[in-house]
Scaffold this active site. Structure first.
Site, PDB file in Angstrom:
ATOM      1  N   ASN A 164       0.779  -1.280   0.194  1.00 46.48           N
ATOM      2  CA  ASN A 164       0.278  -0.067  -0.082  1.00 46.48           C
ATOM      3  C   ASN A 164       1.084   1.564   0.115  1.00 46.48           C
ATOM      4  OD1 ASN A 164      -1.676   1.834   0.358  1.00 46.48           O
ATOM      5  ND2 ASN A 164      -2.110   2.081   2.388  1.00 46.48           N
ATOM      6  N   TRP A 165       1.526   1.976  -0.714  1.00 47.56           N
ATOM      7  CA  TRP A 165       1.928   2.956  -1.389  1.00 47.56           C
ATOM      8  C   TRP A 165       1.068   4.253  -0.620  1.00 47.56           C
ATOM      9  CZ3 TRP A 165       4.073   2.774  -6.532  1.00 47.56           C
ATOM     10  CH2 TRP A 165       4.299   1.297  -7.079  1.00 47.56           C
ATOM     11  N   LYS A 166       0.189   4.419  -0.344  1.00 46.93           N
ATOM     12  CA  LYS A 166      -0.915   4.947  -0.147  1.00 46.93           C
ATOM     13  C   LYS A 166      -0.351   6.935  -0.506  1.00 46.93           C
ATOM     14  CE  LYS A 166      -0.192   3.291   4.726  1.00 46.93           C
ATOM     15  NZ  LYS A 166      -0.188   3.320   6.073  1.00 46.93           N
ATOM     16  N   HIS A 213      -9.766   1.109   5.088  1.00 45.40           N
ATOM     17  CA  HIS A 213      -8.075   1.212   5.763  1.00 45.40           C
ATOM     18  C   HIS A 213      -8.307   2.162   7.081  1.00 45.40           C
ATOM     19  CE1 HIS A 213      -4.586   2.505   6.522  1.00 45.40           C
ATOM     20  NE2 HIS A 213      -4.000   1.360   5.911  1.00 45.40           N
ATOM     21  N   GLU A 228      -6.774   4.292   7.882  1.00 45.50           N
ATOM     22  CA  GLU A 228      -6.543   5.965   7.535  1.00 45.50           C
ATOM     23  C   GLU A 228      -7.767   6.587   6.535  1.00 45.50           C
ATOM     24  OE1 GLU A 228      -1.819   5.255   7.342  1.00 45.50           O
ATOM     25  OE2 GLU A 228      -3.301   5.424   4.889  1.00 45.50           O
ATOM     26  N   GLU A 258      -5.321  -4.770  10.709  1.00 46.72           N
ATOM     27  CA  GLU A 258      -4.452  -3.503  10.954  1.00 46.72           C
ATOM     28  C   GLU A 258      -4.813  -3.241  11.940  1.00 46.72           C
ATOM     29  OE1 GLU A 258      -4.740  -0.564   8.115  1.00 46.72           O
ATOM     30  OE2 GLU A 258      -7.174  -0.723   9.250  1.00 46.72           O
ATOM     31  N   SER A 264       2.813  -2.482  10.177  1.00 46.60           N
ATOM     32  CA  SER A 264       4.229  -2.521  10.408  1.00 46.60           C
ATOM     33  C   SER A 264       4.807  -3.480  10.060  1.00 46.60           C
ATOM     34  CB  SER A 264       4.345  -1.786  11.785  1.00 46.60           C
ATOM     35  OG  SER A 264       3.928  -0.096  11.649  1.00 46.60           O
TER      36      SER A 264
END
Length: 251
Positions: free
Chosen positions: A6-8, A92, A94, A164, A210
């Protein structure tokens, strides 16, 4: 097993292609291991071109629930499919935290993904205060049930769940292998209740807190951990490659 990056909101038109090319060079030949990268939506086309001829699959970071229409700034499942996407990350933490996504909204997007043939990577997980209060299973159970409400899953590869722990994202903290295994086994039990053992025993449940080259092998060795949703470590081809090779050792 699935390793997804996931490159965000990172990279640009040039560096995204360079990163994709670097990951292609790091790729290993393992039929039981699937690797995917999920760049920002404006960069999908360039990354798709860079991945041509490789076994690495393309994913996106979000979709909208409607097929098309007057929804300025949104992205449809059909748009992603036309670019060659296989996966889409939904729910997600975020997105929930910064953009107010609700369980109901995530459910609408999951329905759209499944109905169009995209494979949703459905993110669930508790915050630190919820874990400290002993409510982590209650929180995750509600997120899983809401996300999958009204969904017909006929094959285990139609969906992916990513656990997550929110307290371990971008903090340097990581759930212990035992903590990860316990929650993954719990999530699998929820899938079993809803869809039966055939689906539950084979669905990929990823760890998304992480994971990095130093802890990947130990986390991926847990019996109910079927891969990783990788954030920061997916932005460096060599680090992501080390995680891919760790997965190859335990697959």
């Amino acid at each position: 097993m699935l390793i997804a990056g996931n490159w965000k909101m990172n990279t640009d038109a040039r560096s995204s292609v360079e990163l994709a090319q670097g990951i292609v060079r790091e790729m290993v030949d393992s039929p039981s291991l699937t690797v995917a990268v999920c760049p920002p939506s404006p960069l999908l086309s360039g990354v798709a071109e860079a991945l041509k001829g490789s076994r690495i699959r393309l994913g996106a970071q979000n979709i909208y629930w409607a097929d098309a229409g007057a929804f300025t700034g949104e992205i449809s499942a059909q748009m992603l499919l036309s670019l060659g996407c296989h996966y889409v990350i939904l729910g997600h933490s975020e997105r929930r935290q910064h953009f107010g996504e609700t369980d109901g909204g995530v459910n609408s997007k999951v329905k759209q993904a499944v109905s169009t043939g995209l494979i949703p990577i459905i993110c669930v997980g508790e915050q630190l205060n919820q874990r400290k209060a002993g409510k982590e299973q209650e929180v995750v159970a509600l997120q899983v049930r809401f996300a999958l409400e009204g969904i017909q899953v006929k094959a285990p590869n139609a969906i992916v769940i990513a656990y997550e722990p929110v307290w371990a994202i971008g903090t340097g903290e990581t759930a212990t292998p035992d903590q990860a295994q316990q929650m993954h086994a719990f999530i699998r039990s929820l899938i079993r209740q809803q869809f039966g053992n055939t689906i539950a025993s084979k669905v990929n449940i990823l760890y998304g807190g992480s994971m990095n080259p130093s802890n990947a092998e130990e986390l991926l060795s847990q019996p109910d951990v079927n891969g990783g949703l990788i954030g920061g470590a997916s932005l460096k081809a060599d680090a992501f490659g080390k995680i891919i090779r760790a997965a190859q050792l335990v697959v």
